[in-house]
Design a protein around this motif. Structure first.
Motif, mmCIF file in Angstrom:
data_model
loop_
_atom_site.group_PDB
_atom_site.id
_atom_site.type_symbol
_atom_site.label_atom_id
_atom_site.label_comp_id
_atom_site.label_asym_id
_atom_site.label_seq_id
_atom_site.Cartn_x
_atom_site.Cartn_y
_atom_site.Cartn_z
ATOM 1 N N GLY A 160 -6.499 0.316 5.483
ATOM 2 C CA GLY A 160 -6.425 -0.562 4.312
ATOM 3 C C GLY A 160 -5.597 -1.810 4.572
ATOM 4 O O GLY A 160 -4.837 -2.239 3.699
ATOM 5 N N ASN A 208 -4.783 -5.466 4.673
ATOM 6 C CA ASN A 208 -5.019 -6.851 4.255
ATOM 7 C C ASN A 208 -3.643 -7.476 4.201
ATOM 8 O O ASN A 208 -2.805 -7.067 3.404
ATOM 9 C CB ASN A 208 -5.666 -6.920 2.869
ATOM 10 C CG ASN A 208 -7.048 -6.290 2.846
ATOM 11 O OD1 ASN A 208 -7.199 -5.125 2.509
ATOM 12 N ND2 ASN A 208 -8.045 -7.046 3.244
ATOM 13 N N LEU A 244 -0.679 -10.182 3.699
ATOM 14 C CA LEU A 244 -0.333 -11.322 2.831
ATOM 15 C C LEU A 244 -0.024 -12.538 3.700
ATOM 16 O O LEU A 244 0.772 -12.436 4.636
ATOM 17 C CB LEU A 244 0.917 -10.984 2.030
ATOM 18 C CG LEU A 244 0.720 -10.463 0.623
ATOM 19 C CD1 LEU A 244 2.061 -10.030 0.050
ATOM 20 C CD2 LEU A 244 0.079 -11.514 -0.284
ATOM 21 N N PRO A 252 4.732 -1.759 5.762
ATOM 22 C CA PRO A 252 5.240 -3.114 6.013
ATOM 23 C C PRO A 252 4.284 -3.979 6.831
ATOM 24 O O PRO A 252 4.329 -5.213 6.734
ATOM 25 C CB PRO A 252 6.536 -2.865 6.795
ATOM 26 C CG PRO A 252 6.360 -1.521 7.425
ATOM 27 C CD PRO A 252 5.547 -0.727 6.439
ATOM 28 N N ASP A 272 2.845 9.152 7.743
ATOM 29 C CA ASP A 272 1.922 8.978 6.627
ATOM 30 C C ASP A 272 2.737 9.131 5.341
ATOM 31 O O ASP A 272 3.379 10.159 5.141
ATOM 32 C CB ASP A 272 0.856 10.085 6.729
ATOM 33 C CG ASP A 272 -0.167 10.017 5.611
ATOM 34 O OD1 ASP A 272 0.061 9.287 4.620
ATOM 35 O OD2 ASP A 272 -1.189 10.713 5.726
ATOM 36 N N ASN A 327 2.972 -3.474 -0.647
ATOM 37 C CA ASN A 327 1.605 -3.912 -0.851
ATOM 38 C C ASN A 327 0.788 -2.711 -0.376
ATOM 39 O O ASN A 327 0.580 -2.530 0.817
ATOM 40 C CB ASN A 327 1.381 -5.166 -0.005
ATOM 41 C CG ASN A 327 -0.066 -5.596 0.076
ATOM 42 O OD1 ASN A 327 -0.922 -5.060 -0.621
ATOM 43 N ND2 ASN A 327 -0.336 -6.566 0.943
ATOM 44 N N LEU A 328 0.397 -1.858 -1.315
ATOM 45 C CA LEU A 328 -0.109 -0.530 -0.941
ATOM 46 C C LEU A 328 -1.478 -0.584 -0.275
ATOM 47 O O LEU A 328 -2.311 -1.421 -0.631
ATOM 48 C CB LEU A 328 -0.204 0.365 -2.180
ATOM 49 C CG LEU A 328 1.112 0.759 -2.838
ATOM 50 C CD1 LEU A 328 0.856 1.802 -3.936
ATOM 51 C CD2 LEU A 328 2.128 1.300 -1.843
HETATM 52 N N1 SAM Z 1 2.979 -5.217 3.750
HETATM 53 C C1 SAM Z 1 1.977 -5.889 4.553
HETATM 54 C C2 SAM Z 1 1.565 -7.174 3.868
HETATM 55 O O1 SAM Z 1 1.797 -7.274 2.645
HETATM 56 O O2 SAM Z 1 0.995 -8.054 4.509
HETATM 57 C C3 SAM Z 1 0.779 -5.004 4.846
HETATM 58 C C4 SAM Z 1 0.058 -4.436 3.636
HETATM 59 S S1 SAM Z 1 -1.472 -3.615 4.021
HETATM 60 C C5 SAM Z 1 -2.353 -3.835 2.498
HETATM 61 C C6 SAM Z 1 -1.086 -1.872 3.945
HETATM 62 C C7 SAM Z 1 -0.170 -1.333 5.028
HETATM 63 O O3 SAM Z 1 -0.013 0.082 4.841
HETATM 64 C C8 SAM Z 1 -0.677 -1.492 6.454
HETATM 65 O O4 SAM Z 1 0.366 -1.951 7.276
HETATM 66 C C9 SAM Z 1 -1.120 -0.088 6.867
HETATM 67 O O5 SAM Z 1 -1.060 0.157 8.255
HETATM 68 C C10 SAM Z 1 -0.139 0.769 6.090
HETATM 69 N N2 SAM Z 1 -0.645 2.128 5.797
HETATM 70 C C11 SAM Z 1 -1.931 2.518 5.572
HETATM 71 N N3 SAM Z 1 -2.005 3.824 5.304
HETATM 72 C C12 SAM Z 1 -0.723 4.296 5.342
HETATM 73 C C13 SAM Z 1 -0.144 5.586 5.161
HETATM 74 N N4 SAM Z 1 -0.901 6.642 4.843
HETATM 75 N N5 SAM Z 1 1.201 5.715 5.289
HETATM 76 C C14 SAM Z 1 1.975 4.633 5.605
HETATM 77 N N6 SAM Z 1 1.472 3.389 5.789
HETATM 78 C C15 SAM Z 1 0.149 3.218 5.663
#
Ligand code: SAM
Length: 259
Positions: free
Chosen positions: A9, A11, A13, A39, A83, A101-102
């Motif tokens: 997921g 995307n 910022l 992050p 996770d 940013n989930l």
């Molecule tokens: N915070 C960053 C930004 O705003 O640009 C990245 C946001 S991105 C939408 C979601 C982030 O959650 C990614 O870095 C992804 O690898 C991490 N992620 C996805 N699934 C996860 C999980 N189950 N546990 C922890 N992190 C996860």
């Protein structure tokens, strides 16, 4: 060059104005402890560290973890390469705020896990799909109000703060996002007796959304019980406030009725 992974997921910022707006909304002070979920490439982490001495993060993707290690001094950051869905509940209770940013593919299970984790009084700031943001903050008798709203509003006061256009991210998602604040309620204010029973009440009340309360509580609450509760049995769950669901929970718990 790190490429975004759809399966996580990702995307990222990229809009500096939006990033500033988010940091200003969180407005952390240097004494506060913060856990950031996902992050990624530190779009929020680095600006947050301009205001904080230290940050904890949980990130599932090894490439992101590598990036964080290379770009942020280890004294400033604790990285849990894990996770979030299996992150120990006890550790969630150590933070003043949990933010992020989930990753949208698991935003609902993340919200429910954090809400239900015991002793966790942290405030939350999350970026969510606009549709989910509208559902979690919806009031009764509106189109978006349902099981997720009544479950989360039991634990939090929830405010949709502002929308974020798809163009603020790379890669650009298909949907608009929203930034949402969750303020933990004082459990005494709610007067609920049993959190697990509350969840059961919500599940039953919404099991068939188009049916009346009388139907969904068949064999559990009869006309006389509804009279005692001052709730009209011919209405649907979507019109009931959290406080009404709590009265049903209290009623069943106090009478030790099994359901
Ligand atoms: N915070 C960053 C930004 O705003 O640009 C990245 C946001 S991105 C939408 C979601 C982030 O959650 C990614 O870095 C992804 O690898 C991490 N992620 C996805 N699934 C996860 C999980 N189950 N546990 C922890 N992190 C996860």
């Amino acid at each position: 060059m790190i490429r975004a992974k759809k399966k996580f997921g990702q995307n990222f910022l990229i809009d500096q104005q939006i990033i500033k707006q988010i940091i200003d909304a969180i407005n952390p002070d240097s004494t506060q402890s913060i856990l950031e979920i996902g992050p990624g490439l530190a779009a929020l982490t680095i600006p947050l560290l301009n205001r904080l001495n230290h940050i904890d993060v949980v990130e599932i993707d090894t490439d992101m973890v590598e990036f964080l290690k290379n770009n942020i001094p280890s004294s400033k950051i604790t990285i849990y390469e894990e996770d979030i869905l299996t992150f120990e509940d006890q550790r969630l209770s150590e933070f003043d705020f949990i933010i992020g940013n989930l990753p949208y593919y698991i935003s609902t299970p993340i919200l429910l896990k954090i809400a239900k984790s015991k002793k966790n009084n942290s405030g939350l700031f999350f970026m969510l799909q606009k549709e989910v943001a509208e559902r979690v903050s919806a009031v009764p008798s509106t189109k978006m109000y349902g099981r997720l709203s009544s479950m989360l509003q039991y634990f939090y006061e929830i405010e949709l703060l502002f929308d974020i256009p798809a163009g603020a991210f790379n890669p650009k998602p298909k949907i608009t996002s929203s930034f949402v604040r969750f303020t933990r309620r004082n459990p005494e204010e709610l007067n609920a007796l049993n959190n697990d029973n509350y969840e059961r009440v919500i599940k039953l009340a919404f099991q068939q959304k188009r049916k009346t309360l009388k139907n969904n509580f068949k064999g559990i609450l009869d006309d006389n019980d509804f009279l005692n509760l001052s709730i009209d049995p011919s209405i649907r769950a979507e019109t009931l406030s959290v406080h009404k669901f709590i009265s049903i929970e209290n009623y069943l718990t106090q009478r030790k009725l099994s359901f």
